[in-house]
Design an enzyme around this catalytic site. Structure first.
Site, PDB file in Angstrom:
ATOM      1  CG  HIS A  17      27.757  47.836 -15.570  1.00 57.32           C
ATOM      2  ND1 HIS A  17      28.974  48.461 -15.712  1.00 57.32           N
ATOM      3  CD2 HIS A  17      27.126  47.980 -16.775  1.00 57.32           C
ATOM      4  CE1 HIS A  17      29.103  48.946 -16.932  1.00 57.32           C
ATOM      5  NE2 HIS A  17      27.990  48.689 -17.597  1.00 57.32           N
ATOM      6  CG  HIS A  20      27.451  52.406 -15.265  1.00 56.16           C
ATOM      7  ND1 HIS A  20      26.624  51.306 -15.326  1.00 56.16           N
ATOM      8  CD2 HIS A  20      27.463  52.943 -16.509  1.00 56.16           C
ATOM      9  CE1 HIS A  20      26.138  51.193 -16.545  1.00 56.16           C
ATOM     10  NE2 HIS A  20      26.633  52.163 -17.288  1.00 56.16           N
ATOM     11  CB  CYS A 125      26.539  50.298 -34.492  1.00 57.91           C
ATOM     12  SG  CYS A 125      26.627  49.323 -32.967  1.00 57.91           S
ATOM     13  CB  CYS A 128      27.742  52.721 -31.523  1.00 56.12           C
ATOM     14  SG  CYS A 128      29.031  51.511 -31.214  1.00 56.12           S
ATOM     15  CB  CYS A 142      29.855  47.174 -33.816  1.00 54.09           C
ATOM     16  SG  CYS A 142      30.253  48.227 -32.396  1.00 54.09           S
ATOM     17  CG  HIS A 145      27.583  47.235 -29.230  1.00 54.56           C
ATOM     18  ND1 HIS A 145      28.152  48.444 -29.597  1.00 54.56           N
ATOM     19  CD2 HIS A 145      26.996  47.449 -28.035  1.00 54.56           C
ATOM     20  CE1 HIS A 145      27.897  49.351 -28.674  1.00 54.56           C
ATOM     21  NE2 HIS A 145      27.210  48.783 -27.715  1.00 54.56           N
ATOM     22  CE  LYS A 294      32.356  47.599 -22.779  1.00 58.33           C
ATOM     23  NZ  LYS A 294      31.760  48.290 -23.931  1.00 58.33           N
ATOM     24  CE  LYS A 297      19.608  44.713 -20.641  1.00 57.70           C
ATOM     25  NZ  LYS A 297      18.693  45.767 -21.104  1.00 57.70           N
TER      26      LYS A 297
END
Length: 647
Positions: A17, A20, A125, A128, A142, A145, A294, A297
């Site tokens: 994405h 990256h 997590c 992570c 977390c 996430h 942020k 996915k």
């Protein structure tokens, strides 16, 4: 000098994405910049392919983990050519060489007494893939996430990370640029102000088999970070490879802030335990947000690199990401922002500079680079601005402040555009006695183009190839391939034939909509004035005059209007961008007015002329000689910011 720059190896539980893409574009740009400075560069990226999430993702696809990681890893490696990214090495954690190196390091650290077996209960997590402390949680979740971790009690192997805590603190204090930007160094030091817990580095095969088996206990596989981080060494042929000997001392890692702790704490302490010198620098960037959130996915707001390239072009995407994000801070993505950068910075500022400069050389000197005469103060100011730009560019690009580097470049683009306006080559061309002065002006403009081609090469690969070709410079020509030439000015060879250049950056419209009318400043239709009435009827009051919104505007684009020999369509900045239809085509060529500062009436009612919506009027004076009438555009003395009010 040597440079070794790495991206994190990307986890293959999902497709590439924008996040990256940004990290890898930054690493590629930095590697190209360092090569421009004469460095020997090694640039590495790759994929991280072990762990719980891979097994879960493969199961959802109904395939084996190996088949799944082969597919997703190939998606990453095939994305980089689309983005004009050229790594020297693409590493996978399933590579046999990597597996051998990881097992050797595990055995060495185990033999030295820094790995031990123990039972542990902690908050794990899944996202992570590590245990979190209570202090790391936000409202019990977390922070990355947005899920509460799971409490897990398990017997595993642990790395004595706490043994190296003070050594790491001392190193960070002794090397202020070890972690940049500084805010992330401070964040790491704050975390290290509390006692470190030891790091769990294994998973029992009863729970996970997809990983690298521990060499000293075949009932366990290694934990993902003790596997993944070692890729930076594996890619250099550690421990005895020549690439390792040549490059490790200058290693620079590039990451997003969500993996700061593993790279700034786990990895350095691992290296200390391995008795390997620490990497040179860790560069940390922020998140790309969509609607202030942020990209994720799980949230479903992921933006794919190929879709962006298809919509906007790779040069625009690379420029946008580097210019829009202040390195280290978060930035927002939107289609409107990309289009704005394309139209304002690339199409208007840079693209028009190249097109009108080359057009003038073609028109006045048959496309041949002229030899300059004596430089005037105005010419020397451009040269001084070029030297200032180059110094600033090298300084901030080397510090990963790419937005500041591009800001310096665009300031010089503005210098070149204003130089054209003030030098008025179209006026010089009308006077044979000014032929040498015209040569000097044209040469100064062309040298400015060469330097812009040079500094933009790391950022916009394809566009600068075209720019260099238009200047008859080969891709490997030192005049556009090295910054370390000593001599800055005067490297274009007079007498060289320039080449044609297609439109570098066509103006874009918002994706998915029909082409919009430009935000405009249309000239009103010509009004017939009556002479009837008294003398006072031709006067207006001061209050009426104050209603006029007179502004300084810069003409950034111009083109003839079809089926009209009198009208030009002008795009102006005042400071917003707008379109004005002006009846000056019989007195000015389109290319001659680009870059001029004019005065406009900005608050007239929109009207349509020859099918073009226009809002505003460009002011011009009539110069009458006998039966001949000439229009002369009004302007201001000196360079005034676009949009300035005329009082």
């Amino acid at each position: 000098m040597k440079t070794y720059i790495t991206t994190p190896i990307y986890y293959v539980n999902a497709q590439p994405h924008l996040g990256h893409a940004y990290t890898t574009i930054v690493a590629d740009t930095y590697s190209r910049f360092r090569r421009l400075c004469g460095d020997k560069v090694r640039f590495q990226t790759g994929t991280d392919e072990h762990g719980d999430k891979i097994v879960e993702a493969a199961a959802k696809q109904g395939v084996a983990p190996k088949e799944y990681v082969d597919t997703i890893s190939a998606m990453f490696s095939s994305t980089w050519p689309i983005l004009e990214v050229e790594p020297d090495n693409f590493i996978r954690t399933t590579d046999p060489d990597h597996i051998r190196v990881v097992q050797k390091i595990l055995q060495d650290v185990y033999d030295s007494g820094d790995i031990y077996f123990d039972e542990y209960t902690g908050l794990y997590c899944q996202g992570c893939e590590r245990y979190l402390t209570e202090k790391e949680l936000v409202d019990g979740k977390c922070p990355d996430h947005q899920k509460p971790p799971e409490e897990i009690a398990e017997a595993n192997y642990f790395f004595r990370m706490s043994r190296y805590q003070q050594k790491l603190i001392d190193h960070i204090h002794a090397h202020p640029e070890f972690i940049t930007p500084e805010r992330y160094k401070n964040e790491v030091l704050a975390f290290l102000s509390e006692p470190l817990e030891d790091l769990c580095i294994s998973r029992p095969k009863s729970r996970l088999t997809w990983g690298i088996e521990l060499p000293f206990d075949d009932k366990f596989v290694t934990y993902v970070w003790f596997d993944a981080l070692i890729n930076y060494l594996t890619g250099l042929g550690y421990p005895e490879g020549q690439l390792f000997e040549e490059n490790w001392a200058v290693a620079e890692h590039l990451i997003a802030k969500d993996i700061l702790k593993p790279h700034a704490i786990y990895w350095p302490t691992m290296l200390l335990a391995m008795k390997v010198p620490l990497y040179q620098k860790l560069h940390v960037h922020g998140y790309w947000n969509v609607d202030d959130t942020k990209m994720s996915k799980s949230i479903g707001n992921v933006v794919r690199p190929k879709e962006l390239v298809d919509a906007y072009g790779v040069d625009t995407l690379r420029y946008f990401t580097l210019r829009e994000m202040s390195f280290g801070l978060d930035s927002s993505f939107s289609s409107e922002a990309i289009v704005a950068r394309q139209n304002a910075d690339l199409a208007n500022d840079l693209g028009n500079l190249f097109s009108r400069a080359l057009a003038m050389v073609q028109k006045y000197r048959s496309g041949i680079i002229p030899a300059p005469g004596t430089y005037t103060a105005a010419d020397l100011e451009v040269q001084e601005a070029a030297e200032t730009m180059l110094a600033r560019y090298q300084e901030v690009m080397g510090q990963f402040n790419f937005h500041l580097g591009l800001q310096a470049v665009w300031e010089f683009v503005g210098v070149a555009n204003r130089y054209i306006v003030t030098s008025e080559p179209w006026t010089l061309a009308k006077d044979e006695g000014q032929a040498k002065r015209l040569d000097t002006v044209l040469y100064t403009i062309l040298e400015s183009l060469r330097l812009l081609t040079l500094v933009l090469r790391p950022v916009m690969v394809g566009a600068t190839v075209k720019m260099g070709a238009a200047l008859s410079l080969a891709a490997d020509d030192a005049r556009i391939s090295l910054l370390t030439q000593g001599r800055v000015w005067g490297l274009l060879k007079a007498g060289t034939q320039l080449q044609t250049l297609a439109n570098l950056f066509p103006r874009l419209e918002k994706e998915g909509k029909e082409q919009k009318e430009q935000k405009a400043a249309p000239a009103p239709q010509k009004q017939e004035q009556s002479n009837a009435g008294s003398e006072d009827d031709s006067l207006i009051s001061f209050e009426d005059f104050k209603k006029l919104d007179l502004r300084v505007a810069e003409i950034v684009a111009a083109e003839p209007i079809k089926k009209s020999d009198r009208l030009l369509k002008l795009t102006v900045k005042a400071p917003e961008e707008r379109t004005i239809v002006a009846g000056i085509a019989q007195h000015y060529n389109a290319e001659d007015v680009i870059g001029r500062q004019v005065i406009i009436v900005a608050n007239l009612k929109p009207t349509k002329l020859m099918g073009v919506t226009s809002q505003g009027m460009v002011l011009a004076a009539k110069d009458i000689h006998g039966d001949e009438e000439t229009l002369i555009l009004t302007s201001v003395s000196g360079v005034i910011p676009s949009g300035s009010k005329v009082a």
